[in-house]
Design a protein around this motif. Structure first.
Motif, PDB file in Angstrom:
ATOM      1  N   UNK A  28      -0.614  -7.214  11.029  1.00 15.32           N
ATOM      2  CA  UNK A  28      -0.998  -8.598  11.165  1.00 15.32           C
ATOM      3  C   UNK A  28      -2.178  -8.717  12.135  1.00 15.32           C
ATOM      4  N   UNK A  29      -2.167  -7.919  13.188  1.00 17.77           N
ATOM      5  CA  UNK A  29      -3.265  -7.963  14.157  1.00 17.77           C
ATOM      6  C   UNK A  29      -4.576  -7.528  13.515  1.00 17.77           C
ATOM      7  N   UNK A  30      -4.508  -6.516  12.665  1.00 19.83           N
ATOM      8  CA  UNK A  30      -5.709  -6.041  11.972  1.00 19.83           C
ATOM      9  C   UNK A  30      -6.284  -7.131  11.079  1.00 19.83           C
ATOM     10  N   UNK A  31      -5.432  -7.812  10.340  1.00 19.33           N
ATOM     11  CA  UNK A  31      -5.893  -8.892   9.465  1.00 19.33           C
ATOM     12  C   UNK A  31      -6.457 -10.047  10.275  1.00 19.33           C
ATOM     13  N   UNK A  32      -5.825 -10.335  11.404  1.00 16.70           N
ATOM     14  CA  UNK A  32      -6.328 -11.389  12.275  1.00 16.70           C
ATOM     15  C   UNK A  32      -7.707 -11.016  12.831  1.00 16.70           C
ATOM     16  N   UNK A  33      -7.857  -9.765  13.252  1.00 15.32           N
ATOM     17  CA  UNK A  33      -9.146  -9.291  13.764  1.00 15.32           C
ATOM     18  C   UNK A  33     -10.248  -9.410  12.709  1.00 15.32           C
ATOM     19  N   UNK A  34      -9.888  -9.206  11.457  1.00 17.05           N
ATOM     20  CA  UNK A  34     -10.860  -9.251  10.360  1.00 17.05           C
ATOM     21  C   UNK A  34     -11.018 -10.649   9.764  1.00 17.05           C
ATOM     22  N   UNK A  35     -10.450 -11.643  10.427  1.00 18.04           N
ATOM     23  CA  UNK A  35     -10.553 -13.046  10.029  1.00 18.04           C
ATOM     24  C   UNK A  35      -9.993 -13.316   8.629  1.00 18.04           C
ATOM     25  N   UNK A  36      -8.872 -12.663   8.324  1.00 19.56           N
ATOM     26  CA  UNK A  36      -8.174 -12.960   7.075  1.00 19.56           C
ATOM     27  C   UNK A  36      -7.721 -14.412   7.113  1.00 19.56           C
ATOM     28  N   UNK A  37      -7.658 -15.012   5.950  1.00 17.29           N
ATOM     29  CA  UNK A  37      -7.267 -16.415   5.849  1.00 17.29           C
ATOM     30  C   UNK A  37      -5.900 -16.540   5.202  1.00 17.29           C
ATOM     31  N   UNK A  38      -5.173 -17.568   5.608  1.00 16.43           N
ATOM     32  CA  UNK A  38      -3.878 -17.916   5.022  1.00 16.43           C
ATOM     33  C   UNK A  38      -2.946 -16.719   4.927  1.00 16.43           C
ATOM     34  N   UNK A  79       6.456 -12.277   3.865  1.00 15.20           N
ATOM     35  CA  UNK A  79       7.664 -12.598   3.110  1.00 15.20           C
ATOM     36  C   UNK A  79       8.663 -11.466   3.336  1.00 15.20           C
ATOM     37  N   UNK A  80       9.827 -11.762   3.915  1.00 18.14           N
ATOM     38  CA  UNK A  80      10.830 -10.718   4.119  1.00 18.14           C
ATOM     39  C   UNK A  80      11.470 -10.323   2.785  1.00 18.14           C
ATOM     40  N   UNK A  81      11.519  -9.022   2.526  1.00 24.13           N
ATOM     41  CA  UNK A  81      12.102  -8.526   1.278  1.00 24.13           C
ATOM     42  C   UNK A  81      13.350  -7.675   1.511  1.00 24.13           C
ATOM     43  N   UNK A  82      13.659  -7.354   2.754  1.00 23.61           N
ATOM     44  CA  UNK A  82      14.803  -6.497   3.066  1.00 23.61           C
ATOM     45  C   UNK A  82      16.075  -7.090   2.467  1.00 23.61           C
ATOM     46  N   UNK A  83      16.786  -6.269   1.729  1.00 23.41           N
ATOM     47  CA  UNK A  83      18.020  -6.704   1.090  1.00 23.41           C
ATOM     48  C   UNK A  83      17.813  -7.487  -0.190  1.00 23.41           C
ATOM     49  N   UNK A  84      16.556  -7.749  -0.556  1.00 23.74           N
ATOM     50  CA  UNK A  84      16.266  -8.528  -1.758  1.00 23.74           C
ATOM     51  C   UNK A  84      15.498  -7.725  -2.799  1.00 23.74           C
ATOM     52  N   UNK A  85      14.834  -6.674  -2.336  1.00 25.09           N
ATOM     53  CA  UNK A  85      14.054  -5.836  -3.235  1.00 25.09           C
ATOM     54  C   UNK A  85      14.004  -4.425  -2.667  1.00 25.09           C
ATOM     55  N   UNK A  86      13.971  -3.462  -3.548  1.00 22.47           N
ATOM     56  CA  UNK A  86      13.903  -2.077  -3.099  1.00 22.47           C
ATOM     57  C   UNK A  86      12.467  -1.592  -2.928  1.00 22.47           C
ATOM     58  N   UNK A  87      11.479  -2.422  -3.243  1.00 20.46           N
ATOM     59  CA  UNK A  87      10.092  -1.966  -3.168  1.00 20.46           C
ATOM     60  C   UNK A  87       9.569  -1.909  -1.739  1.00 20.46           C
ATOM     61  N   UNK A  88      10.080  -2.763  -0.843  1.00 22.76           N
ATOM     62  CA  UNK A  88       9.612  -2.794   0.545  1.00 22.76           C
ATOM     63  C   UNK A  88      10.510  -3.711   1.353  1.00 22.76           C
ATOM     64  N   UNK A  89      10.331  -3.677   2.671  1.00 24.21           N
ATOM     65  CA  UNK A  89      11.062  -4.575   3.556  1.00 24.21           C
ATOM     66  C   UNK A  89      10.304  -5.869   3.814  1.00 24.21           C
ATOM     67  N   UNK A  90       8.969  -5.784   3.736  1.00 24.44           N
ATOM     68  CA  UNK A  90       8.132  -6.962   3.977  1.00 24.44           C
ATOM     69  C   UNK A  90       6.944  -6.957   3.032  1.00 24.44           C
ATOM     70  N   UNK A  91       6.486  -8.153   2.711  1.00 25.29           N
ATOM     71  CA  UNK A  91       5.263  -8.326   1.939  1.00 25.29           C
ATOM     72  C   UNK A  91       4.341  -9.224   2.760  1.00 25.29           C
ATOM     73  N   UNK A  92       3.077  -8.825   2.827  1.00 22.43           N
ATOM     74  CA  UNK A  92       2.063  -9.618   3.509  1.00 22.43           C
ATOM     75  C   UNK A  92       1.044 -10.034   2.467  1.00 22.43           C
ATOM     76  N   UNK A  93       0.668 -11.294   2.476  1.00 18.92           N
ATOM     77  CA  UNK A  93      -0.340 -11.816   1.551  1.00 18.92           C
ATOM     78  C   UNK A  93      -1.407 -12.504   2.387  1.00 18.92           C
ATOM     79  N   UNK A  94      -2.668 -12.168   2.092  1.00 22.70           N
ATOM     80  CA  UNK A  94      -3.778 -12.756   2.840  1.00 22.70           C
ATOM     81  C   UNK A  94      -4.981 -12.901   1.922  1.00 22.70           C
ATOM     82  N   UNK A  95      -5.900 -13.749   2.343  1.00 22.60           N
ATOM     83  CA  UNK A  95      -7.128 -13.964   1.578  1.00 22.60           C
ATOM     84  C   UNK A  95      -8.343 -13.578   2.403  1.00 22.60           C
ATOM     85  N   UNK A  96      -9.375 -13.151   1.687  1.00 19.03           N
ATOM     86  CA  UNK A  96     -10.691 -12.937   2.267  1.00 19.03           C
ATOM     87  C   UNK A  96     -11.663 -13.852   1.551  1.00 19.03           C
ATOM     88  N   UNK A  97     -12.759 -14.171   2.180  1.00 23.07           N
ATOM     89  CA  UNK A  97     -13.706 -15.132   1.600  1.00 23.07           C
ATOM     90  C   UNK A  97     -14.535 -14.540   0.465  1.00 23.07           C
TER      91      UNK A  97
END
Length: 113
Positions: free
Chosen positions: A1-11, A15-33
């Protein structure tokens, strides 16, 4: 999250996925301009993960950089151009009725044509 913040990611949201999906524990979604910013964020994030955790990540979509997927095992990161993010609306698909954590404001609901 700090890396995305440093790079001025938007929005940036998580999303916590632990116990809901076997693909990962967390999902991060961000936008670039732009595709250039999306590609740059993906490269920097991959380098920081390698430096801090000693593991390489898998990256998909870097050639066009409209939507870049970074698979860091227990965390999946999706980086989008805003128009592509709105079209796919992953937040809605993966919420599971939970509250989405956001460092910025979540996207408004997509309007139907």
């Amino acid at each position: 999250m700090a890396s995305l913040d440093d790079d001025q990611a938007e929005e940036v949201i998580t999303i916590p996925l632990a116990g809901k999906s076997s693909i990962a524990d967390h999902m991060v979604i961000a936008s670039g301009r732009s595709t250039r910013q999306v590609a740059s964020m993906a490269h920097k994030l991959a380098e920081k993960i390698k430096a801090e955790f000693g593991r390489s990540v898998r990256i998909e979509g870097l050639q066009t950089a409209d939507w870049v997927l970074i698979d860091a095992n227990d965390v999946i990161v999706h980086l989008f151009r805003p128009e592509v993010r709105t079209f796919y609306n992953l937040e809605r698909m993966w919420q599971f009725g939970d509250t989405v954590s956001s460092s910025l404001k979540p996207l408004p609901p997509a309007t139907e044509a």
